[in-house]
Motif scaffolding. Structure first.
Motif, PDB file in Angstrom:
ATOM      1  N   ASP A  75      43.663  27.897  73.442  1.00  0.00           N
ATOM      2  CA  ASP A  75      42.001  27.099  73.402  1.00  0.00           C
ATOM      3  C   ASP A  75      40.966  27.900  73.927  1.00  0.00           C
ATOM      4  OD1 ASP A  75      42.481  24.973  72.367  1.00  0.00           O
ATOM      5  OD2 ASP A  75      44.189  24.519  73.729  1.00  0.00           O
ATOM      6  N   VAL A  76      39.906  28.410  74.248  1.00  0.00           N
ATOM      7  CA  VAL A  76      38.547  29.178  74.386  1.00  0.00           C
ATOM      8  C   VAL A  76      38.058  27.942  75.063  1.00  0.00           C
ATOM      9  CG1 VAL A  76      36.625  30.071  73.716  1.00  0.00           C
ATOM     10  CG2 VAL A  76      39.142  30.610  72.756  1.00  0.00           C
ATOM     11  N   ARG A  77      37.532  27.866  76.921  1.00  0.00           N
ATOM     12  CA  ARG A  77      37.172  27.169  77.320  1.00  0.00           C
ATOM     13  C   ARG A  77      35.857  26.479  77.189  1.00  0.00           C
ATOM     14  NH1 ARG A  77      38.959  29.077  83.060  1.00  0.00           N
ATOM     15  NH2 ARG A  77      41.149  28.330  83.101  1.00  0.00           N
ATOM     16  N   GLU A  78      35.102  27.696  77.010  1.00  0.00           N
ATOM     17  CA  GLU A  78      33.168  27.230  75.879  1.00  0.00           C
ATOM     18  C   GLU A  78      33.655  26.022  75.172  1.00  0.00           C
ATOM     19  OE1 GLU A  78      33.675  31.273  78.155  1.00  0.00           O
ATOM     20  OE2 GLU A  78      34.468  30.485  76.780  1.00  0.00           O
ATOM     21  N   ILE A 112      44.668  31.036  81.397  1.00  0.00           N
ATOM     22  CA  ILE A 112      43.823  31.771  81.263  1.00  0.00           C
ATOM     23  C   ILE A 112      43.612  33.120  80.588  1.00  0.00           C
ATOM     24  CG2 ILE A 112      43.985  34.491  82.884  1.00  0.00           C
ATOM     25  CD1 ILE A 112      47.219  33.354  83.337  1.00  0.00           C
ATOM     26  N   PRO A 113      42.167  32.753  80.428  1.00  0.00           N
ATOM     27  CA  PRO A 113      41.398  33.350  79.095  1.00  0.00           C
ATOM     28  C   PRO A 113      41.902  34.763  78.678  1.00  0.00           C
ATOM     29  CG  PRO A 113      39.305  32.071  80.955  1.00  0.00           C
ATOM     30  CD  PRO A 113      41.172  32.270  81.703  1.00  0.00           C
ATOM     31  N   GLY A 114      42.168  34.460  78.098  1.00  0.00           N
ATOM     32  CA  GLY A 114      42.864  36.184  77.419  1.00  0.00           C
ATOM     33  C   GLY A 114      44.401  36.505  77.282  1.00  0.00           C
ATOM     34  N   GLN A 115      45.029  35.324  77.527  1.00  0.00           N
ATOM     35  CA  GLN A 115      46.078  35.745  78.428  1.00  0.00           C
ATOM     36  C   GLN A 115      47.025  34.017  77.605  1.00  0.00           C
ATOM     37  OE1 GLN A 115      47.298  36.887  82.317  1.00  0.00           O
ATOM     38  NE2 GLN A 115      45.191  37.521  82.245  1.00  0.00           N
ATOM     39  N   HIS A 145      49.371  22.704  80.935  1.00  0.00           N
ATOM     40  CA  HIS A 145      49.840  23.308  79.792  1.00  0.00           C
ATOM     41  C   HIS A 145      50.645  23.460  80.372  1.00  0.00           C
ATOM     42  CE1 HIS A 145      50.481  24.146  75.248  1.00  0.00           C
ATOM     43  NE2 HIS A 145      50.010  25.757  75.678  1.00  0.00           N
ATOM     44  N   HIS A 146      50.929  24.482  80.742  1.00  0.00           N
ATOM     45  CA  HIS A 146      52.472  25.239  81.282  1.00  0.00           C
ATOM     46  C   HIS A 146      53.270  25.081  82.006  1.00  0.00           C
ATOM     47  CE1 HIS A 146      48.922  27.936  79.509  1.00  0.00           C
ATOM     48  NE2 HIS A 146      49.738  29.012  79.342  1.00  0.00           N
ATOM     49  N   PRO A 147      54.914  24.808  81.353  1.00  0.00           N
ATOM     50  CA  PRO A 147      55.434  24.240  82.282  1.00  0.00           C
ATOM     51  C   PRO A 147      55.856  25.563  83.905  1.00  0.00           C
ATOM     52  CG  PRO A 147      56.082  23.714  80.136  1.00  0.00           C
ATOM     53  CD  PRO A 147      54.756  25.296  79.463  1.00  0.00           C
ATOM     54  N   PRO A 148      55.851  25.305  85.046  1.00  0.00           N
ATOM     55  CA  PRO A 148      55.888  25.615  86.458  1.00  0.00           C
ATOM     56  C   PRO A 148      57.715  26.006  85.900  1.00  0.00           C
ATOM     57  CG  PRO A 148      55.596  23.149  86.636  1.00  0.00           C
ATOM     58  CD  PRO A 148      55.444  22.775  84.400  1.00  0.00           C
ATOM     59  N   VAL A 149      58.373  25.305  85.539  1.00  0.00           N
ATOM     60  CA  VAL A 149      59.577  25.804  85.630  1.00  0.00           C
ATOM     61  C   VAL A 149      60.394  26.576  84.328  1.00  0.00           C
ATOM     62  CG1 VAL A 149      59.911  23.940  87.813  1.00  0.00           C
ATOM     63  CG2 VAL A 149      60.463  23.608  85.076  1.00  0.00           C
ATOM     64  N   THR A 150      61.513  27.499  84.839  1.00  0.00           N
ATOM     65  CA  THR A 150      62.239  27.693  83.628  1.00  0.00           C
ATOM     66  C   THR A 150      62.589  26.743  82.886  1.00  0.00           C
ATOM     67  OG1 THR A 150      62.627  29.503  85.205  1.00  0.00           O
ATOM     68  CG2 THR A 150      64.230  29.006  82.828  1.00  0.00           C
ATOM     69  N   LEU A 151      62.551  26.877  81.673  1.00  0.00           N
ATOM     70  CA  LEU A 151      63.021  25.705  80.456  1.00  0.00           C
ATOM     71  C   LEU A 151      64.493  26.411  80.019  1.00  0.00           C
ATOM     72  CD1 LEU A 151      59.357  24.080  79.740  1.00  0.00           C
ATOM     73  CD2 LEU A 151      61.193  23.054  80.589  1.00  0.00           C
ATOM     74  N   HIS A 152      64.252  27.966  80.038  1.00  0.00           N
ATOM     75  CA  HIS A 152      65.971  28.304  78.752  1.00  0.00           C
ATOM     76  C   HIS A 152      65.410  28.314  78.072  1.00  0.00           C
ATOM     77  CE1 HIS A 152      67.780  28.079  82.195  1.00  0.00           C
ATOM     78  NE2 HIS A 152      68.032  26.879  82.632  1.00  0.00           N
ATOM     79  N   ASP A 156      59.104  31.113  78.255  1.00  0.00           N
ATOM     80  CA  ASP A 156      59.718  31.250  79.473  1.00  0.00           C
ATOM     81  C   ASP A 156      58.897  32.447  80.323  1.00  0.00           C
ATOM     82  OD1 ASP A 156      61.345  28.528  79.927  1.00  0.00           O
ATOM     83  OD2 ASP A 156      63.446  29.924  80.252  1.00  0.00           O
ATOM     84  N   THR A 157      58.448  33.451  79.236  1.00  0.00           N
ATOM     85  CA  THR A 157      58.291  34.497  79.414  1.00  0.00           C
ATOM     86  C   THR A 157      56.837  34.001  79.350  1.00  0.00           C
ATOM     87  OG1 THR A 157      58.009  35.170  76.936  1.00  0.00           O
ATOM     88  CG2 THR A 157      59.869  35.262  78.212  1.00  0.00           C
ATOM     89  N   ILE A 158      56.333  33.507  79.313  1.00  0.00           N
ATOM     90  CA  ILE A 158      54.791  32.443  79.829  1.00  0.00           C
ATOM     91  C   ILE A 158      54.418  31.951  80.010  1.00  0.00           C
ATOM     92  CG2 ILE A 158      54.284  34.489  77.967  1.00  0.00           C
ATOM     93  CD1 ILE A 158      54.055  32.364  76.039  1.00  0.00           C
ATOM     94  N   MET A 159      55.122  30.845  81.303  1.00  0.00           N
ATOM     95  CA  MET A 159      54.332  29.673  81.450  1.00  0.00           C
ATOM     96  C   MET A 159      54.413  29.678  83.092  1.00  0.00           C
ATOM     97  SD  MET A 159      58.309  29.908  84.433  1.00  0.00           S
ATOM     98  CE  MET A 159      58.399  28.964  85.309  1.00  0.00           C
ATOM     99  N   LEU A 160      53.770  29.122  83.380  1.00  0.00           N
ATOM    100  CA  LEU A 160      53.045  28.743  85.117  1.00  0.00           C
ATOM    101  C   LEU A 160      53.017  29.764  85.909  1.00  0.00           C
ATOM    102  CD1 LEU A 160      50.489  26.972  85.597  1.00  0.00           C
ATOM    103  CD2 LEU A 160      52.496  25.993  86.975  1.00  0.00           C
ATOM    104  N   GLU A 161      52.412  30.650  86.668  1.00  0.00           N
ATOM    105  CA  GLU A 161      52.637  31.358  87.234  1.00  0.00           C
ATOM    106  C   GLU A 161      52.091  31.213  88.356  1.00  0.00           C
ATOM    107  OE1 GLU A 161      50.427  34.808  85.928  1.00  0.00           O
ATOM    108  OE2 GLU A 161      51.730  35.396  84.641  1.00  0.00           O
ATOM    109  N   ARG A 162      52.757  31.401  89.547  1.00  0.00           N
ATOM    110  CA  ARG A 162      52.827  30.732  90.859  1.00  0.00           C
ATOM    111  C   ARG A 162      52.761  29.800  91.064  1.00  0.00           C
ATOM    112  NH1 ARG A 162      47.061  33.471  93.296  1.00  0.00           N
ATOM    113  NH2 ARG A 162      46.378  32.408  91.074  1.00  0.00           N
TER     114      ARG A 162
END
Length: 249
Positions: A75-78, A112-115, A145-152, A156-162
């Motif tokens: 999605d694009v926020r604007e 994260i816009p663009g990621q 949107h993004h899961p904050p834990v590993t889902l196997h 998992d390579t593009i999940m929630l960071e931090r």
């Protein structure tokens, strides 16, 4: 008792069948002999973030039930704000609170816009802390949107960071009953920060798992399986039960 329908990743514009599949799910929900407390769509509403995709999504997501949405990595926020929400276009995170007679829905922007990966930035966490501090009377359901834990899964390579920052924040807010996310294109249930973490299936497609032969994101989407959704049932004592459904197209 309240009942929520939770779906995700409709990706309008992403395939020829994206509109057909989203329409089938919404028609199924509108035909239910029961008034849902909410229909939550946890991100990736559009596939390319285009105004015409959001215009189509806005029509598709019109329902007799309250519909709540948050952005995903596609999605694009604007345009999300301007076309889907009818608000002035702005580039900051799309964070919103929705209150019903039965619950409070805190819907956050993990994009994260663009990621493709996600994050709950400082602005969002500060906003979230303030909102949760003021909610004492009703159960709180948090969504992004993004899961904050590993889902196997390949996602998992593009999940929630931090994710530890969110876990630390939730430790001070016991009123959050569950965390609801999307992004994985497959239903899953696990825990995060001592709460149920409930992942909605994909509407546009289902992602095959590693033991089904998919080890990377490229080529792991199965468009033949029907779209899915889940119903979350929250009892008066705070216990949450999830039921899974597929919708014929």
């Amino acid at each position: 008792m309240l009942v929520i329908a939770h779906l995700s990743d409709i990706h309008i514009g992403g395939s020829d069948r994206s509109v057909e599949r989203a329409d089938a799910v919404m028609r199924y929900l509108d035909a239910l002999p029961y008034d849902l407390d909410a229909v939550l769509v946890s991100g990736d509403i559009a596939d390319h973030g285009l105004a015409e995709e959001y215009e189509q999504a806005r029509k598709l997501l019109t329902s007799r039930h309250p519909v709540l949405v948050c952005p995903g990595n596609h999605d694009v926020r604007e345009e999300f704000r301007r076309v889907l929400l009818g608000e002035p276009a702005a580039s900051g995170p799309v964070n919103r609170v929705h209150r019903t007679d039965a619950a409070v829905y805190v819907v956050c922007d993990s994009s994260i816009p663009g990621q493709d990966a996600g994050d709950l930035d400082d602005e969002t966490l500060a906003w979230l802390d303030g909102v949760l501090a003021g909610e004492r009377d009703l159960p709180v359901l948090m969504a992004f949107h993004h899961p904050p834990v590993t889902l196997h899964s390949a996602v998992d390579t593009i999940m929630l960071e931090r994710p530890e920052r969110l876990a630390d924040l939730l430790a001070g807010h016991p009123g959050v009953t569950a965390v609801l996310v999307g992004h994985a294109h497959t239903a899953a249930a696990t825990t995060f920060a001592g709460r149920p973490l409930l992942v909605a299936p994909g509407v546009v497609s289902t992602l095959r798992l590693p033991w089904e032969g998919a080890t990377t994101l490229a080529g792991c989407a199965d468009y033949a399986l029907p779209p899915g959704l889940v119903f979350h049932v929250l009892d008066d004592d705070g216990r949450i039960t999830t039921h899974h459904r597929v919708v014929p197209v």
